[in-house]
Design a protein around this motif. Structure first.
Motif, PDB file in Angstrom:
ATOM      1  N   LEU A  35       3.721  10.748  -6.550  1.00 21.01           N
ATOM      2  CA  LEU A  35       4.967  11.392  -7.102  1.00 21.01           C
ATOM      3  C   LEU A  35       4.181  11.596  -8.574  1.00 21.01           C
ATOM      4  O   LEU A  35       4.640  12.518  -9.209  1.00 21.01           O
ATOM      5  CB  LEU A  35       5.918  10.334  -7.372  1.00 21.01           C
ATOM      6  N   TRP A  36       3.294  10.989  -9.096  1.00 23.68           N
ATOM      7  CA  TRP A  36       2.718  11.356 -10.270  1.00 23.68           C
ATOM      8  C   TRP A  36       2.002  12.146 -10.299  1.00 23.68           C
ATOM      9  O   TRP A  36       1.826  13.218 -11.289  1.00 23.68           O
ATOM     10  CB  TRP A  36       1.795   9.716 -10.757  1.00 23.68           C
ATOM     11  N   ARG A  37       1.090  12.678  -9.378  1.00 29.99           N
ATOM     12  CA  ARG A  37       0.438  13.799  -9.044  1.00 29.99           C
ATOM     13  C   ARG A  37       0.990  14.968  -8.663  1.00 29.99           C
ATOM     14  O   ARG A  37       0.576  16.096  -8.313  1.00 29.99           O
ATOM     15  CB  ARG A  37      -0.937  13.536  -8.149  1.00 29.99           C
ATOM     16  N   ALA A  38       2.288  14.853  -8.024  1.00 33.88           N
ATOM     17  CA  ALA A  38       2.963  15.919  -7.411  1.00 33.88           C
ATOM     18  C   ALA A  38       3.149  17.204  -7.971  1.00 33.88           C
ATOM     19  O   ALA A  38       2.944  18.507  -7.822  1.00 33.88           O
ATOM     20  CB  ALA A  38       4.267  15.506  -6.682  1.00 33.88           C
ATOM     21  N   CYS A  42       0.910  -1.186  -0.040  1.00 31.22           N
ATOM     22  CA  CYS A  42      -0.059  -0.084  -0.165  1.00 31.22           C
ATOM     23  C   CYS A  42       0.882   1.073  -0.050  1.00 31.22           C
ATOM     24  O   CYS A  42       0.534   2.102  -0.828  1.00 31.22           O
ATOM     25  CB  CYS A  42      -0.902  -0.067   1.314  1.00 31.22           C
ATOM     26  N   GLY A  43       1.879   1.217   0.747  1.00 30.40           N
ATOM     27  CA  GLY A  43       2.801   2.499   0.819  1.00 30.40           C
ATOM     28  C   GLY A  43       3.554   2.658  -0.537  1.00 30.40           C
ATOM     29  O   GLY A  43       3.508   3.806  -1.070  1.00 30.40           O
ATOM     30  N   CYS A  44       3.990   1.664  -1.166  1.00 28.33           N
ATOM     31  CA  CYS A  44       4.658   1.763  -2.431  1.00 28.33           C
ATOM     32  C   CYS A  44       3.565   2.431  -3.561  1.00 28.33           C
ATOM     33  O   CYS A  44       3.944   3.203  -4.251  1.00 28.33           O
ATOM     34  CB  CYS A  44       5.256   0.486  -2.894  1.00 28.33           C
ATOM     35  N   LEU A  45       2.324   1.832  -3.566  1.00 30.25           N
ATOM     36  CA  LEU A  45       1.451   2.412  -4.640  1.00 30.25           C
ATOM     37  C   LEU A  45       0.805   3.715  -4.340  1.00 30.25           C
ATOM     38  O   LEU A  45       0.718   4.512  -5.109  1.00 30.25           O
ATOM     39  CB  LEU A  45       0.215   1.453  -4.312  1.00 30.25           C
ATOM     40  N   VAL A  46       0.596   4.189  -2.893  1.00 27.04           N
ATOM     41  CA  VAL A  46       0.606   5.416  -2.552  1.00 27.04           C
ATOM     42  C   VAL A  46       1.675   6.481  -2.940  1.00 27.04           C
ATOM     43  O   VAL A  46       1.517   7.628  -3.546  1.00 27.04           O
ATOM     44  CB  VAL A  46       0.543   5.686  -1.145  1.00 27.04           C
ATOM     45  N   ALA A  47       3.016   5.946  -2.679  1.00 29.07           N
ATOM     46  CA  ALA A  47       4.113   6.944  -2.972  1.00 29.07           C
ATOM     47  C   ALA A  47       4.057   7.055  -4.511  1.00 29.07           C
ATOM     48  O   ALA A  47       4.449   8.186  -4.982  1.00 29.07           O
ATOM     49  CB  ALA A  47       5.346   6.206  -2.659  1.00 29.07           C
ATOM     50  N   ASP A  79       5.559  19.551  -0.917  1.00 29.88           N
ATOM     51  CA  ASP A  79       4.978  18.966   0.129  1.00 29.88           C
ATOM     52  C   ASP A  79       4.420  17.450  -0.188  1.00 29.88           C
ATOM     53  O   ASP A  79       4.668  16.328   0.413  1.00 29.88           O
ATOM     54  CB  ASP A  79       3.712  19.729   0.602  1.00 29.88           C
ATOM     55  N   LEU A  80       3.884  17.413  -1.501  1.00 30.96           N
ATOM     56  CA  LEU A  80       3.430  15.888  -1.972  1.00 30.96           C
ATOM     57  C   LEU A  80       4.617  15.114  -2.104  1.00 30.96           C
ATOM     58  O   LEU A  80       4.714  13.980  -1.993  1.00 30.96           O
ATOM     59  CB  LEU A  80       2.582  16.230  -3.182  1.00 30.96           C
ATOM     60  N   LEU A 139       5.822  13.981   1.141  1.00 34.29           N
ATOM     61  CA  LEU A 139       4.891  12.797   1.598  1.00 34.29           C
ATOM     62  C   LEU A 139       5.090  11.600   1.011  1.00 34.29           C
ATOM     63  O   LEU A 139       4.954  10.523   1.671  1.00 34.29           O
ATOM     64  CB  LEU A 139       3.355  13.483   1.546  1.00 34.29           C
ATOM     65  N   ALA A 140       5.209  11.335  -0.054  1.00 36.39           N
ATOM     66  CA  ALA A 140       5.601  10.365  -1.057  1.00 36.39           C
ATOM     67  C   ALA A 140       6.854   9.650  -0.501  1.00 36.39           C
ATOM     68  O   ALA A 140       6.900   8.205  -0.310  1.00 36.39           O
ATOM     69  CB  ALA A 140       5.777  10.774  -2.671  1.00 36.39           C
ATOM     70  N   SER A 141       7.899  10.468  -0.054  1.00 38.48           N
ATOM     71  CA  SER A 141       9.272   9.727   0.455  1.00 38.48           C
ATOM     72  C   SER A 141       8.681   9.060   1.672  1.00 38.48           C
ATOM     73  O   SER A 141       9.305   8.079   2.072  1.00 38.48           O
ATOM     74  CB  SER A 141      10.116  11.214   0.652  1.00 38.48           C
TER      75      SER A 141
END
Length: 645
Positions: free
Chosen positions: A16-19, A7-12, A24-25, A28-30
């Motif tokens: 990154l795609w939407r950042a 889940c963490g990998c998918l969210v990150a 800040d995003l 948060l992805a990191s």
């Protein structure tokens, strides 16, 4: 733990795609990536890779460090710089360096170890040397939430609501994190909170992006619906397992509950997957010929937004709808009273009208249309009505902006005219005095040109200056007669057909100035014409074509001079510095229109009367309050009837 890591990998990846270069995003992805790695370290422990798992888990100070970086970027505002946040932002590289140093020191001194649970799986615990790692991790986490608290006090609106939601998610994460330190304190409780760990990251990201990326709300809506339906199925299966044996369904009671739940969940997933295709298929059966999807609606919306005026909007609307249903459609705008409920003939029509509650539409002639065509027309009508409201608002804003620019232009022109008057009149006076001793013919020619120059300066001052109206009751016939007595008619005959009882609320001096310019302009073209005639007539009307509310006086100034050039007919005739008159300044009619506009009236030039040239002034019979400078009226018309009116 494995689900949390995935889940963490998918969210990150999604962040990154939407950042799109949003700091800040990205931070948060990191944080999400670091949490995924940390969870994967526990998975390694469970599968016997103890040393690798310990090293990964001891890197946990990097998690709050990434979160601190995110908090600083999220709370910072470009509009208002905060010294404390600037200092923290500059210190971020040093905080990262310190966190890495703590991780390396933890690896060096062996700050972590494992113990075996009852099922012989390895669980991580901190050694005595690992207290520094744990204390530093907690300290950075407190600092990050302190930054969020500072931002909550400084910001308002959506950002403040996001920070408040993050605090709620942080409390949830703290509750889940307690299960990881149980073994370090010798507590032999099963870590039930760990089972809900995947929800922490999802809720945290949702709290951050809910107001920044609005599309995520639609996804959250669907996800919450799925969770609710799965819980309902779980409860229903539990009830069925309990009561099925008691009602004689022993075979159903013997089926394990988890199998029933799995079968039901499979049915739910299958239903969700086939819903959209079945929905489209059924829609085509019920509404044959109707192809409505997001692509069609987006195309309609983008085409209608290109309209710059009402005629263009109607043309685009007719073309879009006709091409969609492959039949000609007539679109017209108007009021609801103009549109009958029924319509003869086979022509398809869409009538859009304005009412007190907004824009609405009416379909006429669609009784024999197929359900699909009618559905298409109804959807398009709703979208077209919305576009009418948007265009109306856009045109109103454009008119307001043009009015502001016109007023600004008048202010600038007023300053220029005042400077010209000061700079030109002194040399004009010197020229007049110097011409005193010249021959009479030369002196007369110089005096004529000086008068023309002085008239131009005076007209510019009048046109560009502030226009303050002093309202009083003025008898119209007396006012026009005084103007005719002042103007040099030079053999031009005139007739005044105005009822002596007509009085109107206006500024007499300004109206005299307007009539002087109109009559002087007419005489200039009638001069030298043997049968030059001038007729001025007026009458009171309760309703006029000019659209003025309440009673108004319509004044017509006729002359039998040459017709106005077609290139000057229309609105351009009243523009400044537009004239065909020899020796004219081109400001006379522009001044007249400005005076009439200030009184709330309208001036027009007509060529469809019995006279070659007719100027028609329509003025409200009653004014409201005094007019403010610049000719902008405080509109509050009132009607006061008197016996002679």
């Amino acid at each position: 733990m494995l689900v949390s890591s995935v889940c963490g990998c998918l969210v990150a990846t999604w962040l990154l795609w939407r950042a799109r270069k949003q700091g800040d995003l990205q931070a948060l992805a990191s944080f999400a990536i670091m949490m995924a790695i940390w969870c994967f370290g526990h998975v390694l422990l469970f599968h016997g890779y103890e040393q690798a798992g310990i090293y990964i888990i001891l890197a946990n100070p990097l998690m709050p460090t990434f979160f601190l970086h995110f908090a600083i970027c999220f709370v910072s505002s470009d509009a208002e710089k905060e010294p404390m946040l600037d200092h923290l932002h500059r210190a971020v590289p040093w905080i990262y360096a310190t966190s890495v140093a703590v991780v390396l020191q933890s690896w060096w001194v062996g700050a972590g170890d494992t113990i075996n649970t009852l099922d012989t799986r390895s669980v991580f615990i901190f050694t005595d040397a690992g207290s520094w790692n744990l204390a530093y991790t907690v300290l950075i986490g407190i600092l990050a939430h302190g930054v969020l608290l500072f931002g909550w006090r400084r910001h308002s609106g959506n950002k403040k609501r996001s920070i408040l939601a993050m605090f709620g998610v942080g409390a949830w994460g703290l509750l889940l994190a307690t299960s990881f330190v149980f073994p370090s304190f010798g507590i032999s409780w099963f870590p039930y909170p760990m089972l809900l760990l995947p929800t922490y990251l999802l809720l945290l990201v949702y709290a951050v992006v809910r107001y920044k990326i609005l599309s995520v709300n639609a996804f959250a809506n669907r996800a919450l619906l799925w969770v609710a339906m799965m819980l309902v199925i779980l409860c229903l299966i539990a009830v069925i397992s309990v009561i099925s044996g008691r009602v004689g369904l022993q075979a159903l009671a013997d089926v394990p509950s988890w199998q029933l739940w799995l079968y039901s969940l499979l049915m739910l997933v299958t239903s969700a997957l086939i819903y959209q295709p079945l929905n489209r298929l059924i829609s085509r059966i019920i509404y044959p010929g109707a192809v409505l999807n997001e692509a069609v609606l987006d195309t309609w919306s983008s085409q209608l937004k290109e309209a710059q005026d009402w005629q263009q909007l109607i043309a685009i609307g007719e073309r879009s709808l006709s091409s969609q249903i492959r039949q000609d459609v007539d679109i017209k705008l108007g009021t609801v009273e103009e549109h009958p409920k029924s319509r003869e003939g086979q022509e398809l029509a869409l009538r859009v009208f304005r009412s007190g509650t907004g824009w609405h539409f009416l379909l006429l002639g669609w009784e024999d249309a197929s359900p699909g065509m009618r559905l298409t027309a109804e959807v398009f009508g709703s979208l077209f009505s919305t576009s009418c409201g948007l265009l109306e608002h856009s045109l109103a804003l454009a008119a307001t902006e043009r009015k502001r620019l016109d007023e600004q232009h008048l202010v600038e022109l007023g300053s220029l005219s005042a400077a010209m008057a000061h700079e030109l009149r002194n040399p004009l006076n010197i020229i007049a005095m110097a011409a005193y001793d010249t021959p009479p013919e030369t002196r007369q020619h110089i005096q004529t040109q000086l008068q023309r120059a002085d008239r131009l300066v005076s007209d510019m001052l009048v046109y560009s200056g502030s226009l303050e109206l002093q309202i009083s009751t003025a008898p119209l016939k007396t006012l026009i007669a005084s103007v005719l007595a002042q103007v040099q008619l030079e053999g031009v005959s005139y007739e005044l057909d105005v009822d002596e009882a007509i009085e109107l609320e206006a500024d007499p001096q300004r109206l005299q100035q307007a009539f002087i310019n109109l009559i002087d302009n007419a005489v200039a073209f009638l001069r030298g014409q043997p049968d030059g005639k001038l007729l001025i007539e007026a009458q009171v009307k309760t309703k006029t074509d000019a659209g003025i509310e309440g009673p108004a006086v319509v004044i017509q100034v006729h002359n039998n001079g040459p017709e106005i050039d077609k290139s000057l007919q229309g609105d351009s005739l009243f523009q400044p510095f537009v004239t065909k008159r020899a020796g004219g300044t081109g400001l006379g009619l522009a001044i007249v229109r400005r005076i009439v506009d200030a009184h709330g009236g309208i001036i027009q030039c007509h060529t469809d009367t019995a006279w070659p040239v007719t100027f028609q002034l329509t003025l409200p019979l009653f004014q409201s309050d005094r007019l403010i400078p610049g000719g902008i009226r405080s509109v509050k018309n009132h009607i006061q009837g008197t016996g002679k009116h």
